[in-house]
Scaffold this active site. Sequence first.
Site, PDB file in Angstrom:
ATOM      1  N   CYS A  48      15.540   6.790 -46.091  1.00  0.00           N
ATOM      2  CA  CYS A  48      16.873   6.671 -46.703  1.00  0.00           C
ATOM      3  C   CYS A  48      17.920   7.423 -45.896  1.00  0.00           C
ATOM      4  CB  CYS A  48      16.837   7.178 -48.139  1.00  0.00           C
ATOM      5  SG  CYS A  48      18.455   7.193 -48.900  1.00  0.00           S
ATOM      6  N   CYS A  53      19.314   3.779 -46.040  1.00  0.00           N
ATOM      7  CA  CYS A  53      20.488   3.678 -46.926  1.00  0.00           C
ATOM      8  C   CYS A  53      21.732   4.396 -46.391  1.00  0.00           C
ATOM      9  CB  CYS A  53      20.187   4.288 -48.297  1.00  0.00           C
ATOM     10  SG  CYS A  53      18.501   4.161 -48.836  1.00  0.00           S
ATOM     11  N   LYS A  56      23.109   3.150 -42.872  1.00  0.00           N
ATOM     12  CA  LYS A  56      23.571   1.782 -43.133  1.00  0.00           C
ATOM     13  C   LYS A  56      24.895   1.787 -43.899  1.00  0.00           C
ATOM     14  CE  LYS A  56      23.021   0.205 -46.828  1.00  0.00           C
ATOM     15  NZ  LYS A  56      21.855  -0.289 -47.517  1.00  0.00           N
ATOM     16  N   TYR A 183      17.539  -7.967 -48.430  1.00  0.00           N
ATOM     17  CA  TYR A 183      18.549  -6.901 -48.463  1.00  0.00           C
ATOM     18  C   TYR A 183      19.029  -6.547 -47.049  1.00  0.00           C
ATOM     19  CZ  TYR A 183      17.324  -5.315 -53.261  1.00  0.00           C
ATOM     20  OH  TYR A 183      17.139  -5.200 -54.611  1.00  0.00           O
ATOM     21  N   ILE A 184      18.073  -6.223 -46.175  1.00  0.00           N
ATOM     22  CA  ILE A 184      18.454  -5.682 -44.866  1.00  0.00           C
ATOM     23  C   ILE A 184      19.154  -6.739 -44.012  1.00  0.00           C
ATOM     24  CG2 ILE A 184      17.496  -4.738 -42.705  1.00  0.00           C
ATOM     25  CD1 ILE A 184      15.399  -3.280 -44.390  1.00  0.00           C
ATOM     26  N   GLU A 187      22.748  -7.272 -45.290  1.00  0.00           N
ATOM     27  CA  GLU A 187      23.641  -6.125 -45.076  1.00  0.00           C
ATOM     28  C   GLU A 187      24.067  -6.030 -43.607  1.00  0.00           C
ATOM     29  OE1 GLU A 187      21.399  -2.898 -46.833  1.00  0.00           O
ATOM     30  OE2 GLU A 187      22.192  -3.345 -48.828  1.00  0.00           O
ATOM     31  N   GLY A 267      11.079  -7.793 -44.070  1.00  0.00           N
ATOM     32  CA  GLY A 267      10.366  -6.982 -45.043  1.00  0.00           C
ATOM     33  C   GLY A 267       9.796  -5.718 -44.435  1.00  0.00           C
ATOM     34  N   ASP A 308       7.762   4.128 -51.521  1.00  0.00           N
ATOM     35  CA  ASP A 308       7.498   2.812 -50.917  1.00  0.00           C
ATOM     36  C   ASP A 308       6.040   2.607 -50.527  1.00  0.00           C
ATOM     37  OD1 ASP A 308      10.202   2.499 -51.176  1.00  0.00           O
ATOM     38  OD2 ASP A 308      10.614   2.134 -49.056  1.00  0.00           O
ATOM     39  N   ALA A 346      21.660  -2.978 -55.665  1.00  0.00           N
ATOM     40  CA  ALA A 346      22.794  -3.646 -55.035  1.00  0.00           C
ATOM     41  C   ALA A 346      22.441  -4.025 -53.616  1.00  0.00           C
ATOM     42  CB  ALA A 346      24.008  -2.728 -55.028  1.00  0.00           C
ATOM     43  N   HIS A 440      42.573  -2.606 -67.824  1.00  0.00           N
ATOM     44  CA  HIS A 440      43.369  -3.678 -67.250  1.00  0.00           C
ATOM     45  C   HIS A 440      44.360  -3.156 -66.225  1.00  0.00           C
ATOM     46  CE1 HIS A 440      45.071  -7.662 -67.186  1.00  0.00           C
ATOM     47  NE2 HIS A 440      46.277  -7.124 -67.291  1.00  0.00           N
ATOM     48  N   GLU A 445      36.729  -5.643 -66.110  1.00  0.00           N
ATOM     49  CA  GLU A 445      37.032  -5.948 -67.519  1.00  0.00           C
ATOM     50  C   GLU A 445      36.515  -7.329 -67.916  1.00  0.00           C
ATOM     51  OE1 GLU A 445      41.214  -6.566 -68.658  1.00  0.00           O
ATOM     52  OE2 GLU A 445      41.693  -6.815 -66.537  1.00  0.00           O
TER      53      GLU A 445
HETATM   54  P1  NDP Z   1      13.118  -8.203 -48.336  1.00  0.00           P
HETATM   55  O1  NDP Z   1      11.799  -8.281 -48.972  1.00  0.00           O
HETATM   56  O2  NDP Z   1      14.327  -7.962 -49.165  1.00  0.00           O
HETATM   57  O3  NDP Z   1      13.377  -9.540 -47.510  1.00  0.00           O
HETATM   58  C1  NDP Z   1      12.468  -9.988 -46.564  1.00  0.00           C
HETATM   59  C2  NDP Z   1      12.963 -11.287 -45.964  1.00  0.00           C
HETATM   60  O4  NDP Z   1      12.111 -11.643 -44.897  1.00  0.00           O
HETATM   61  C3  NDP Z   1      12.967 -12.461 -46.932  1.00  0.00           C
HETATM   62  O5  NDP Z   1      14.068 -13.281 -46.669  1.00  0.00           O
HETATM   63  C4  NDP Z   1      11.651 -13.164 -46.594  1.00  0.00           C
HETATM   64  O6  NDP Z   1      11.679 -14.533 -46.816  1.00  0.00           O
HETATM   65  C5  NDP Z   1      11.583 -12.937 -45.108  1.00  0.00           C
HETATM   66  N1  NDP Z   1      10.223 -12.997 -44.588  1.00  0.00           N
HETATM   67  C6  NDP Z   1       9.152 -12.270 -44.966  1.00  0.00           C
HETATM   68  N2  NDP Z   1       8.067 -12.601 -44.247  1.00  0.00           N
HETATM   69  C7  NDP Z   1       8.458 -13.564 -43.394  1.00  0.00           C
HETATM   70  C8  NDP Z   1       7.794 -14.339 -42.405  1.00  0.00           C
HETATM   71  N3  NDP Z   1       6.491 -14.159 -42.159  1.00  0.00           N
HETATM   72  N4  NDP Z   1       8.492 -15.256 -41.725  1.00  0.00           N
HETATM   73  C9  NDP Z   1       9.798 -15.442 -41.976  1.00  0.00           C
HETATM   74  N5  NDP Z   1      10.486 -14.766 -42.908  1.00  0.00           N
HETATM   75  C10 NDP Z   1       9.827 -13.822 -43.606  1.00  0.00           C
HETATM   76  O7  NDP Z   1      12.954  -7.097 -47.189  1.00  0.00           O
HETATM   77  P2  NDP Z   1      13.987  -6.250 -46.359  1.00  0.00           P
HETATM   78  O8  NDP Z   1      13.314  -5.992 -45.075  1.00  0.00           O
HETATM   79  O9  NDP Z   1      15.351  -6.847 -46.353  1.00  0.00           O
HETATM   80  O10 NDP Z   1      14.067  -4.915 -47.196  1.00  0.00           O
HETATM   81  C11 NDP Z   1      12.884  -4.206 -47.543  1.00  0.00           C
HETATM   82  C12 NDP Z   1      13.070  -3.485 -48.843  1.00  0.00           C
HETATM   83  O11 NDP Z   1      13.912  -2.361 -48.640  1.00  0.00           O
HETATM   84  C13 NDP Z   1      13.780  -4.298 -49.922  1.00  0.00           C
HETATM   85  O12 NDP Z   1      12.904  -5.090 -50.663  1.00  0.00           O
HETATM   86  C14 NDP Z   1      14.407  -3.234 -50.760  1.00  0.00           C
HETATM   87  O13 NDP Z   1      13.468  -2.838 -51.704  1.00  0.00           O
HETATM   88  C15 NDP Z   1      14.681  -2.117 -49.784  1.00  0.00           C
HETATM   89  N6  NDP Z   1      16.104  -2.090 -49.398  1.00  0.00           N
HETATM   90  C16 NDP Z   1      17.041  -1.864 -50.359  1.00  0.00           C
HETATM   91  C17 NDP Z   1      18.363  -1.822 -50.040  1.00  0.00           C
HETATM   92  C18 NDP Z   1      19.378  -1.579 -51.105  1.00  0.00           C
HETATM   93  O14 NDP Z   1      19.003  -1.129 -52.181  1.00  0.00           O
HETATM   94  N7  NDP Z   1      20.650  -1.883 -50.873  1.00  0.00           N
HETATM   95  C19 NDP Z   1      18.835  -1.997 -48.672  1.00  0.00           C
HETATM   96  C20 NDP Z   1      17.775  -2.262 -47.742  1.00  0.00           C
HETATM   97  C21 NDP Z   1      16.481  -2.293 -48.108  1.00  0.00           C
HETATM   98  P3  NDP Z   1      11.147 -15.214 -48.189  1.00  0.00           P
HETATM   99  O15 NDP Z   1      12.146 -14.902 -49.220  1.00  0.00           O
HETATM  100  O16 NDP Z   1      11.076 -16.653 -47.842  1.00  0.00           O
HETATM  101  O17 NDP Z   1       9.816 -14.581 -48.453  1.00  0.00           O
END
Ligand code: NDP
Length: 455
Positions: A48, A53, A56, A183-184, A187, A267, A308, A346, A440, A445
């Site tokens: 983080c 976080c 970022k 998410y990532i 963003e 991910g 995590d 968010a 307002h 609101e």
């Molecule tokens: P996410 O799980 O949010 O998104 C992963 C993305 O990668 C999805 O679009 C998924 O597609 C895709 N994906 C996964 N595997 C493959 C693959 N083999 N081939 C192609 N596409 C793939 O992960 P992030 O990395 O964005 O973030 C990780 C975690 O970190 C989040 O889940 C969240 O918990 C945390 N986070 C929170 C934030 C916040 O609170 N603002 C900011 C950043 C991270 P599909 O949907 O099709 O599976």
Amino acid sequence: MAYKQTQDYDFDMIVIGAGSGGVRAARISASHGARVAVIEESRPGGTCVIRGCVPKKLLVYGAAFATEFEDAAGFGWDIQGASHDWSKLIAAKDKEIDRLEGIYRTLLKNAGVTLIEGQGVVAGPHEVRVGDQSYTAERILLAVGGWPFLPEIDGLKENAITSNEVLDLKERPQSILIQGAGYIALEFASLLNALGTQVHLVYRADLPLRGFDEDVRHHVTQALADRGIILHPNTEISSVKAKGAQKLVTFADGKALSVDVVMGATGRKPKVAGLGLEDVGVKMAPNGAVMVDEQSQTSVKSIYAVGDVTDRVNLTPVAIGEGHALADTLFGNNPRIMSHDTIASAVFCTPQIASVGLNEAEARKHGDVTIFESRFRAMRNTLSGRQEQTYMKLIVDKKTDLVKGVHMVGPDSAEIMQGIAIAVKMGATKADFDAVVGIHPTAAEEFVTMRSPKA
Ligand code: NDP
């Protein structure tokens, strides 16, 4: 009553990982009287603070001025020649992260926690090794977090960066391809796009943000495209190759694209490699997540895990909550568990997304629902000329009138949702929302003035 320390071990608890969850657990345990050590192989602060976080969000703030400058003209400003220096932003960000790391070190020191720098390996139910040194503890807490995961695609690992490296790029790329739409991905797509990078967002699904409310997904998709992000839905990458200073990305349909940088945002996985968990018999899920019960205890009685690495809800405040609850339970004579229900979150893309509770599809599985929604052009956008719309949605249980889910896409939605989350967590009904007088003129609101259900 302060915890009665054991004398059989070097420490009452050894925490592996000085991120949000580990540091909270260590500090609170120490405040209850436990002798605690934290082992960290990188920089105290964890994902983080060091590479997630916080850096970022600093870049998000930096990028947000682009919208302000664009909108300013409609309000009479003449802003010419505004330019952005990426290296200055990165240097300022780095300075702030150094400061925060220092604060984390001080917090641990002031709490009486011993910081051991190096890679911790679990050598037994009560033993952790750091290099040649062995430390014993009555309990071990795994709080090692997660790490970016890249799929097996020809040339991807060699030629792509992840969210770890994008924060330290020496120059802002002129073009980037971001794989993923979570998410990532969203963003970084938004902030780089705002700063002037040509952004290609490549994802395998038809819409970004799997798991989010369908209306939110549709609304955001349109907004991202309107902001200039080039969307490639239903697209798989078959290879990534270096071609001079550029990366050549070939898709499954044979088409190709050349960009400065490829970033994988597909991910994160629990960071268990090299921890020695198999040898001591800690049970893990197929993706490496350490399996725990609701008290964060693993299959080995003396070993616990939070954050995590357990892959429950991967958010900083959740790791902190789990770590705090565990410390109170083990050392504070106050057994309690962290509730994983109704956690707001968010996405800091542009426009921002924030949600709490269920999405419409999930809510419908539990019974009939009434949907209230609002789509409007925020007042600020009238003079600025920006066409972007804000979207708000309330999902209400027909039988009980309970608000089951709240979703928003628009400026400040994260700040707004935090307050709404209190109401939803408390079990607010739609009638409770209706009884609130709005502030307002605000966008927020709208949440207390939605009268007519969606047909
Ligand atoms: P996410 O799980 O949010 O998104 C992963 C993305 O990668 C999805 O679009 C998924 O597609 C895709 N994906 C996964 N595997 C493959 C693959 N083999 N081939 C192609 N596409 C793939 O992960 P992030 O990395 O964005 O973030 C990780 C975690 O970190 C989040 O889940 C969240 O918990 C945390 N986070 C929170 C934030 C916040 O609170 N603002 C900011 C950043 C991270 P599909 O949907 O099709 O599976």
